[in-house]
Motif scaffolding. Sequence first.
Motif, PDB file in Angstrom:
ATOM      1  N   ILE A  28       0.808  -1.212   0.000  1.00 35.87           N
ATOM      2  CA  ILE A  28       0.000   0.000   0.000  1.00 35.87           C
ATOM      3  C   ILE A  28       0.840   1.261   0.000  1.00 35.87           C
ATOM      4  O   ILE A  28       0.324   2.360  -0.074  1.00 35.87           O
ATOM      5  CB  ILE A  28      -0.931   0.039   1.232  1.00 35.87           C
ATOM      6  N   PHE A  29       2.140   1.098   0.090  1.00 30.83           N
ATOM      7  CA  PHE A  29       3.038   2.251   0.261  1.00 30.83           C
ATOM      8  C   PHE A  29       2.781   3.337  -0.773  1.00 30.83           C
ATOM      9  O   PHE A  29       2.735   4.520  -0.457  1.00 30.83           O
ATOM     10  CB  PHE A  29       4.482   1.768   0.184  1.00 30.83           C
ATOM     11  N   THR A  30       2.610   2.944  -2.042  1.00 26.12           N
ATOM     12  CA  THR A  30       2.596   3.924  -3.121  1.00 26.12           C
ATOM     13  C   THR A  30       1.381   4.840  -3.099  1.00 26.12           C
ATOM     14  O   THR A  30       1.426   5.914  -3.699  1.00 26.12           O
ATOM     15  CB  THR A  30       2.650   3.215  -4.477  1.00 26.12           C
ATOM     16  N   ILE A  31       0.315   4.462  -2.426  1.00 26.22           N
ATOM     17  CA  ILE A  31      -0.903   5.262  -2.503  1.00 26.22           C
ATOM     18  C   ILE A  31      -1.114   6.150  -1.294  1.00 26.22           C
ATOM     19  O   ILE A  31      -2.113   6.877  -1.225  1.00 26.22           O
ATOM     20  CB  ILE A  31      -2.142   4.356  -2.698  1.00 26.22           C
ATOM     21  N   TYR A  32      -0.189   6.107  -0.330  1.00 26.94           N
ATOM     22  CA  TYR A  32      -0.369   6.889   0.879  1.00 26.94           C
ATOM     23  C   TYR A  32       0.718   7.945   1.047  1.00 26.94           C
ATOM     24  O   TYR A  32       1.857   7.732   0.649  1.00 26.94           O
ATOM     25  CB  TYR A  32      -0.364   5.979   2.109  1.00 26.94           C
ATOM     26  N   PRO A  33       0.365   9.062   1.682  1.00 27.64           N
ATOM     27  CA  PRO A  33       1.391  10.052   2.002  1.00 27.64           C
ATOM     28  C   PRO A  33       2.258   9.556   3.156  1.00 27.64           C
ATOM     29  O   PRO A  33       1.836   8.700   3.947  1.00 27.64           O
ATOM     30  CB  PRO A  33       0.579  11.274   2.423  1.00 27.64           C
ATOM     31  N   MET A  34       3.456  10.078   3.231  1.00 24.28           N
ATOM     32  CA  MET A  34       4.408   9.728   4.282  1.00 24.28           C
ATOM     33  C   MET A  34       4.900  11.005   4.945  1.00 24.28           C
ATOM     34  O   MET A  34       4.936  12.068   4.313  1.00 24.28           O
ATOM     35  CB  MET A  34       5.606   8.978   3.700  1.00 24.28           C
ATOM     36  N   GLY A  35       5.297  10.878   6.187  1.00 23.57           N
ATOM     37  CA  GLY A  35       5.798  12.055   6.887  1.00 23.57           C
ATOM     38  C   GLY A  35       6.896  11.712   7.869  1.00 23.57           C
ATOM     39  O   GLY A  35       7.020  10.567   8.305  1.00 23.57           O
ATOM     40  N   TRP A  36       7.699  12.715   8.188  1.00 20.77           N
ATOM     41  CA  TRP A  36       8.723  12.608   9.224  1.00 20.77           C
ATOM     42  C   TRP A  36       8.362  13.565  10.357  1.00 20.77           C
ATOM     43  O   TRP A  36       8.161  14.753  10.118  1.00 20.77           O
ATOM     44  CB  TRP A  36      10.100  12.969   8.683  1.00 20.77           C
ATOM     45  N   TYR A  37       8.288  13.014  11.566  1.00 25.32           N
ATOM     46  CA  TYR A  37       8.110  13.806  12.776  1.00 25.32           C
ATOM     47  C   TYR A  37       9.425  13.781  13.564  1.00 25.32           C
ATOM     48  O   TYR A  37      10.268  12.928  13.355  1.00 25.32           O
ATOM     49  CB  TYR A  37       7.010  13.205  13.653  1.00 25.32           C
ATOM     50  N   THR A  52       3.228  13.664  -0.403  1.00 24.41           N
ATOM     51  CA  THR A  52       2.032  12.965  -0.842  1.00 24.41           C
ATOM     52  C   THR A  52       2.393  11.809  -1.778  1.00 24.41           C
ATOM     53  O   THR A  52       3.548  11.643  -2.163  1.00 24.41           O
ATOM     54  CB  THR A  52       1.083  13.921  -1.571  1.00 24.41           C
ATOM     55  N   SER A  53       1.403  11.052  -2.152  1.00 23.16           N
ATOM     56  CA  SER A  53       1.625   9.906  -3.040  1.00 23.16           C
ATOM     57  C   SER A  53       2.140  10.358  -4.403  1.00 23.16           C
ATOM     58  O   SER A  53       2.866   9.624  -5.077  1.00 23.16           O
ATOM     59  CB  SER A  53       0.348   9.094  -3.208  1.00 23.16           C
ATOM     60  N   ASN A  54       1.786  11.593  -4.818  1.00 25.86           N
ATOM     61  CA  ASN A  54       2.303  12.100  -6.099  1.00 25.86           C
ATOM     62  C   ASN A  54       3.504  13.019  -5.898  1.00 25.86           C
ATOM     63  O   ASN A  54       3.786  13.883  -6.718  1.00 25.86           O
ATOM     64  CB  ASN A  54       1.209  12.798  -6.886  1.00 25.86           C
ATOM     65  N   ILE A  69      12.521  16.005   1.583  1.00 23.41           N
ATOM     66  CA  ILE A  69      11.862  14.714   1.695  1.00 23.41           C
ATOM     67  C   ILE A  69      11.626  14.166   0.292  1.00 23.41           C
ATOM     68  O   ILE A  69      11.300  14.922  -0.633  1.00 23.41           O
ATOM     69  CB  ILE A  69      10.536  14.817   2.480  1.00 23.41           C
ATOM     70  N   SER A  70      11.836  12.873   0.138  1.00 20.21           N
ATOM     71  CA  SER A  70      11.625  12.244  -1.163  1.00 20.21           C
ATOM     72  C   SER A  70      11.170  10.804  -0.938  1.00 20.21           C
ATOM     73  O   SER A  70      11.256  10.287   0.172  1.00 20.21           O
ATOM     74  CB  SER A  70      12.907  12.283  -1.999  1.00 20.21           C
ATOM     75  N   ARG A  71      10.681  10.195  -2.009  1.00 16.56           N
ATOM     76  CA  ARG A  71      10.237   8.811  -1.883  1.00 16.56           C
ATOM     77  C   ARG A  71      10.584   8.044  -3.146  1.00 16.56           C
ATOM     78  O   ARG A  71      10.567   8.603  -4.250  1.00 16.56           O
ATOM     79  CB  ARG A  71       8.731   8.733  -1.614  1.00 16.56           C
ATOM     80  N   ASP A  72      10.900   6.757  -2.960  1.00 17.14           N
ATOM     81  CA  ASP A  72      11.169   5.842  -4.060  1.00 17.14           C
ATOM     82  C   ASP A  72      10.125   4.729  -3.951  1.00 17.14           C
ATOM     83  O   ASP A  72      10.277   3.810  -3.149  1.00 17.14           O
ATOM     84  CB  ASP A  72      12.589   5.284  -3.944  1.00 17.14           C
ATOM     85  N   ASN A  73       9.087   4.830  -4.755  1.00 16.94           N
ATOM     86  CA  ASN A  73       7.994   3.873  -4.635  1.00 16.94           C
ATOM     87  C   ASN A  73       8.420   2.458  -5.029  1.00 16.94           C
ATOM     88  O   ASN A  73       7.869   1.475  -4.532  1.00 16.94           O
ATOM     89  CB  ASN A  73       6.808   4.317  -5.479  1.00 16.94           C
ATOM     90  N   ALA A  74       9.391   2.347  -5.905  1.00 16.41           N
ATOM     91  CA  ALA A  74       9.863   1.019  -6.315  1.00 16.41           C
ATOM     92  C   ALA A  74      10.538   0.294  -5.153  1.00 16.41           C
ATOM     93  O   ALA A  74      10.542  -0.934  -5.099  1.00 16.41           O
ATOM     94  CB  ALA A  74      10.823   1.146  -7.479  1.00 16.41           C
ATOM     95  N   LYS A  75      11.099   1.072  -4.228  1.00 11.28           N
ATOM     96  CA  LYS A  75      11.794   0.489  -3.077  1.00 11.28           C
ATOM     97  C   LYS A  75      10.977   0.592  -1.794  1.00 11.28           C
ATOM     98  O   LYS A  75      11.470   0.227  -0.724  1.00 11.28           O
ATOM     99  CB  LYS A  75      13.147   1.183  -2.869  1.00 11.28           C
ATOM    100  N   ASN A  76       9.755   1.123  -1.884  1.00 15.09           N
ATOM    101  CA  ASN A  76       8.929   1.323  -0.677  1.00 15.09           C
ATOM    102  C   ASN A  76       9.693   2.081   0.399  1.00 15.09           C
ATOM    103  O   ASN A  76       9.630   1.738   1.587  1.00 15.09           O
ATOM    104  CB  ASN A  76       8.459  -0.030  -0.112  1.00 15.09           C
ATOM    105  N   THR A  77      10.385   3.123  -0.011  1.00 13.87           N
ATOM    106  CA  THR A  77      11.254   3.848   0.914  1.00 13.87           C
ATOM    107  C   THR A  77      11.037   5.346   0.791  1.00 13.87           C
ATOM    108  O   THR A  77      10.867   5.873  -0.309  1.00 13.87           O
ATOM    109  CB  THR A  77      12.730   3.513   0.639  1.00 13.87           C
ATOM    110  N   VAL A  78      11.038   6.015   1.939  1.00 12.27           N
ATOM    111  CA  VAL A  78      10.990   7.464   1.982  1.00 12.27           C
ATOM    112  C   VAL A  78      12.275   7.949   2.654  1.00 12.27           C
ATOM    113  O   VAL A  78      12.804   7.296   3.552  1.00 12.27           O
ATOM    114  CB  VAL A  78       9.731   7.968   2.725  1.00 12.27           C
ATOM    115  N   TYR A  79      12.763   9.092   2.201  1.00 12.32           N
ATOM    116  CA  TYR A  79      14.034   9.631   2.682  1.00 12.32           C
ATOM    117  C   TYR A  79      13.833  11.037   3.255  1.00 12.32           C
ATOM    118  O   TYR A  79      12.907  11.756   2.875  1.00 12.32           O
ATOM    119  CB  TYR A  79      15.044   9.713   1.543  1.00 12.32           C
ATOM    120  N   LEU A  80      14.736  11.400   4.148  1.00 11.13           N
ATOM    121  CA  LEU A  80      14.816  12.784   4.616  1.00 11.13           C
ATOM    122  C   LEU A  80      16.283  13.194   4.571  1.00 11.13           C
ATOM    123  O   LEU A  80      17.085  12.749   5.394  1.00 11.13           O
ATOM    124  CB  LEU A  80      14.267  12.938   6.031  1.00 11.13           C
TER     125      LEU A  80
END
Length: 121
Positions: A28-37, A52-54, A69-80
Amino acid sequence: QVQLVESGGGLVQPGGSLRLSCAASGSIFTIYPMGWYRQAPGKQRELVARITSNRNPNYVDSVKGRFTISRDNAKNTVYLQMNSLKPEDTAVYYCTLGQMGSGSYYYPSYWGQGTQVTVSS
């Protein structure tokens, strides 16, 4: 069940850089927003950045121009990516997966275990 695993924290001198990573389980990773607290000792937890997902990012004013902040949907990973770090950036940083509400408000639903970032000389 979603699992989030952070890595990349540590000790860095003021002005230095760190990159935090957060690997998410599940398709489900690709369709949801991610955040860093982050939460510093004696302070309230605050949303540092979300994406966001886009891939539309948003940042708290104190990190604008320094954090990315960035995301790699192919790797199911978000970066800061954190540059020009300051002592006041010292905190435990948490990765989250959530939902967007009205007014582009971000609601976290799942949390990682946290990773310590210490900025000190």
